[in-house]
Scaffold this motif. Structure first.
Motif, PDB file in Angstrom:
ATOM      1  N   TYR A 146      49.160 -33.048  15.508  1.00 49.21           N
ATOM      2  CA  TYR A 146      48.682 -32.892  15.976  1.00 49.21           C
ATOM      3  C   TYR A 146      48.343 -33.758  16.438  1.00 49.21           C
ATOM      4  O   TYR A 146      48.398 -34.810  16.119  1.00 49.21           O
ATOM      5  CB  TYR A 146      47.277 -32.500  15.183  1.00 49.21           C
ATOM      6  CG  TYR A 146      46.358 -32.034  15.666  1.00 49.21           C
ATOM      7  CD1 TYR A 146      45.921 -30.666  16.117  1.00 49.21           C
ATOM      8  CD2 TYR A 146      45.214 -33.016  15.036  1.00 49.21           C
ATOM      9  CE1 TYR A 146      44.703 -30.774  16.254  1.00 49.21           C
ATOM     10  CE2 TYR A 146      43.719 -33.075  15.922  1.00 49.21           C
ATOM     11  CZ  TYR A 146      43.312 -31.756  16.793  1.00 49.21           C
ATOM     12  OH  TYR A 146      42.111 -31.672  16.535  1.00 49.21           O
ATOM     13  N   ILE A 171      46.537 -24.788  13.903  1.00 48.72           N
ATOM     14  CA  ILE A 171      46.878 -26.028  12.593  1.00 48.72           C
ATOM     15  C   ILE A 171      47.405 -24.850  11.492  1.00 48.72           C
ATOM     16  O   ILE A 171      47.074 -24.253  11.302  1.00 48.72           O
ATOM     17  CB  ILE A 171      45.591 -26.821  12.275  1.00 48.72           C
ATOM     18  CG1 ILE A 171      45.691 -27.356  13.233  1.00 48.72           C
ATOM     19  CG2 ILE A 171      46.286 -27.200  11.233  1.00 48.72           C
ATOM     20  CD1 ILE A 171      44.201 -28.473  12.915  1.00 48.72           C
ATOM     21  N   TRP A 206      47.531 -24.771   8.259  1.00 48.27           N
ATOM     22  CA  TRP A 206      46.308 -24.913   6.886  1.00 48.27           C
ATOM     23  C   TRP A 206      46.990 -25.465   5.277  1.00 48.27           C
ATOM     24  O   TRP A 206      47.110 -26.242   4.685  1.00 48.27           O
ATOM     25  CB  TRP A 206      45.155 -24.738   6.991  1.00 48.27           C
ATOM     26  CG  TRP A 206      44.304 -24.461   8.135  1.00 48.27           C
ATOM     27  CD1 TRP A 206      43.941 -23.550   9.706  1.00 48.27           C
ATOM     28  CD2 TRP A 206      43.904 -26.110   8.298  1.00 48.27           C
ATOM     29  NE1 TRP A 206      43.609 -24.139  10.489  1.00 48.27           N
ATOM     30  CE2 TRP A 206      42.883 -25.728   9.921  1.00 48.27           C
ATOM     31  CE3 TRP A 206      43.642 -26.862   7.774  1.00 48.27           C
ATOM     32  CZ2 TRP A 206      42.469 -26.142  10.194  1.00 48.27           C
ATOM     33  CZ3 TRP A 206      42.335 -28.110   8.885  1.00 48.27           C
ATOM     34  CH2 TRP A 206      41.877 -27.531   9.830  1.00 48.27           C
ATOM     35  N   TYR A 242      48.943 -28.807   5.993  1.00 45.49           N
ATOM     36  CA  TYR A 242      47.975 -29.586   5.310  1.00 45.49           C
ATOM     37  C   TYR A 242      47.834 -30.423   4.291  1.00 45.49           C
ATOM     38  O   TYR A 242      47.661 -30.735   3.128  1.00 45.49           O
ATOM     39  CB  TYR A 242      46.485 -29.167   5.480  1.00 45.49           C
ATOM     40  CG  TYR A 242      46.246 -30.093   5.654  1.00 45.49           C
ATOM     41  CD1 TYR A 242      46.280 -31.604   6.155  1.00 45.49           C
ATOM     42  CD2 TYR A 242      44.763 -29.830   5.146  1.00 45.49           C
ATOM     43  CE1 TYR A 242      44.882 -32.346   5.835  1.00 45.49           C
ATOM     44  CE2 TYR A 242      43.659 -31.185   4.966  1.00 45.49           C
ATOM     45  CZ  TYR A 242      43.836 -32.104   5.655  1.00 45.49           C
ATOM     46  OH  TYR A 242      42.704 -32.902   5.361  1.00 45.49           O
ATOM     47  N   PHE A 289      48.253 -33.224   9.278  1.00 43.04           N
ATOM     48  CA  PHE A 289      48.209 -31.918  11.047  1.00 43.04           C
ATOM     49  C   PHE A 289      49.192 -31.598  10.920  1.00 43.04           C
ATOM     50  O   PHE A 289      49.659 -32.594  11.785  1.00 43.04           O
ATOM     51  CB  PHE A 289      46.999 -32.016  10.999  1.00 43.04           C
ATOM     52  CG  PHE A 289      45.515 -32.203  10.584  1.00 43.04           C
ATOM     53  CD1 PHE A 289      44.858 -31.573  10.123  1.00 43.04           C
ATOM     54  CD2 PHE A 289      44.978 -33.393  10.475  1.00 43.04           C
ATOM     55  CE1 PHE A 289      43.442 -31.204   9.247  1.00 43.04           C
ATOM     56  CE2 PHE A 289      43.286 -33.325  10.110  1.00 43.04           C
ATOM     57  CZ  PHE A 289      42.806 -32.680   9.055  1.00 43.04           C
TER      58      PHE A 289
END
Length: 300
Positions: free
Chosen positions: A53, A62, A64, A67, A73
């Motif tokens: 990111y 993104i 998630w 993550y 990210f």
């Protein structure tokens, strides 16, 4: 706009930019040419890869779930059709320092740099490659084409440091433009359109299969000629001066200016160059809406 000030795009302009698309005529099938089949990574539908990111990336890109697993990210990049490389070509000759008396702190160069920043935002939101070229009496400055928010920062750095100076260099000094802008690339030229060397360059680029568009930026005073008293008119690039009564010469000026504009537009149309007018007292995106909105009206 001072030399080190950030190039700000008004919120209402930034919002309207979301409705515009940088789409060359070739990609739209103009002149019998079909859509390109090559591919680039952007915000399309078919997944291509992850990358780290960067500030400015859309939050919706993104991943998630990734993550949650990695505590880092990552952005999902996708492949999409018809990638393009867009260039902004900025005329920073001495006449770019012109401003209207109603707003002396906002020059043609300020308006051109802010318009260039808008074009960069359009390329960025599409995930396309983009670069910048500045031409003035000092020569040619180039930010090579690239992608992403960091590339936007590089272009902004160039634009923040540019100053209006001199005239256009001879054509043989413009070799960096030919080296960078390749066949099929999209070039958006920003300036007053009054330099013959500029027009000749655009004609030659268009003849060499570059997609060329001109955003002609004029002051409100060039459009309206509001001078009512004796006035000194001076060419900032040649130093030539004319003393005259504004009221007496207004009609003749407006007629000659309209004739010159018609001649320029006919010349650009003959070369296949799209043309849109913008004025310093109008929103930045006004000519971009003509070129890149759904109801495009400027295609030759």
């Amino acid at each position: 706009m001072s030399q080190h000030a950030p190039i700000a795009i008004p919120a209402e302009v930034r919002s309207r930019l979301k409705a515009l698309r940088l789409v060359p005529r070739q990609a739209r099938g103009a002149h019998g040419i079909g859509q390109h089949a090559s591919r680039s990574r952007g915000a399309g539908l078919e997944f291509a890869q992850y990358r780290a990111y960067e500030p400015g990336d859309a939050l919706r890109q993104i991943d998630w779930k990734l993550y949650a697993r990695s505590d880092r990210f990552f952005v999902r990049e996708s492949e999409r059709e018809s990638p393009i490389t867009t260039w902004v070509l900025l005329d920073a000759s001495a006449s770019a320092a012109q401003a209207d008396r109603a707003r002396p702190d906002w020059s043609r160069l300020d308006h051109a740099c802010a318009t260039a920043a808008c074009v960069v935002e359009l390329a960025l939101q599409q995930g396309d490659r983009f670069g910048a070229i500045v031409v003035n009496g000092h020569g040619v400055q180039v930010v090579p084409a690239g992608t992403g928010p960091r590339q936007r920062d590089r272009v902004h750095l160039l634009l923040r440091g540019v100053q209006a100076h001199g005239g256009w260099p001879p054509l043989d000094a413009l070799r960096p433009v030919w080296e960078r802008v390749q066949a099929g690339h999209l070039l958006v030229a920003l300036g007053d359109g009054f330099d013959e060397a500029n027009t000749v360059l655009l004609e030659r680029l268009a003849a060499a299969r570059r997609e060329v568009l001109q955003v002609q930026l004029l002051s409100a005073e060039e459009r309206d000629f509001p001078f009512a008293q004796g006035h000194r008119f001076e060419d900032p690039e040649t130093g030539e001066a004319l003393l005259g009564d504004g009221r007496a010469i207004r009609d003749g000026y407006l007629a000659r200016f309209d004739q010159a504009q018609r001649a320029l537009q006919a010349r650009l149309q003959a070369a296949g160059i799209a043309h849109a007018l913008g004025y310093l007292d109008q929103p930045l995106d006004t000519p971009l809406g003509v070129l890149f909105g759904t109801g495009r009206r400027a295609w030759a």
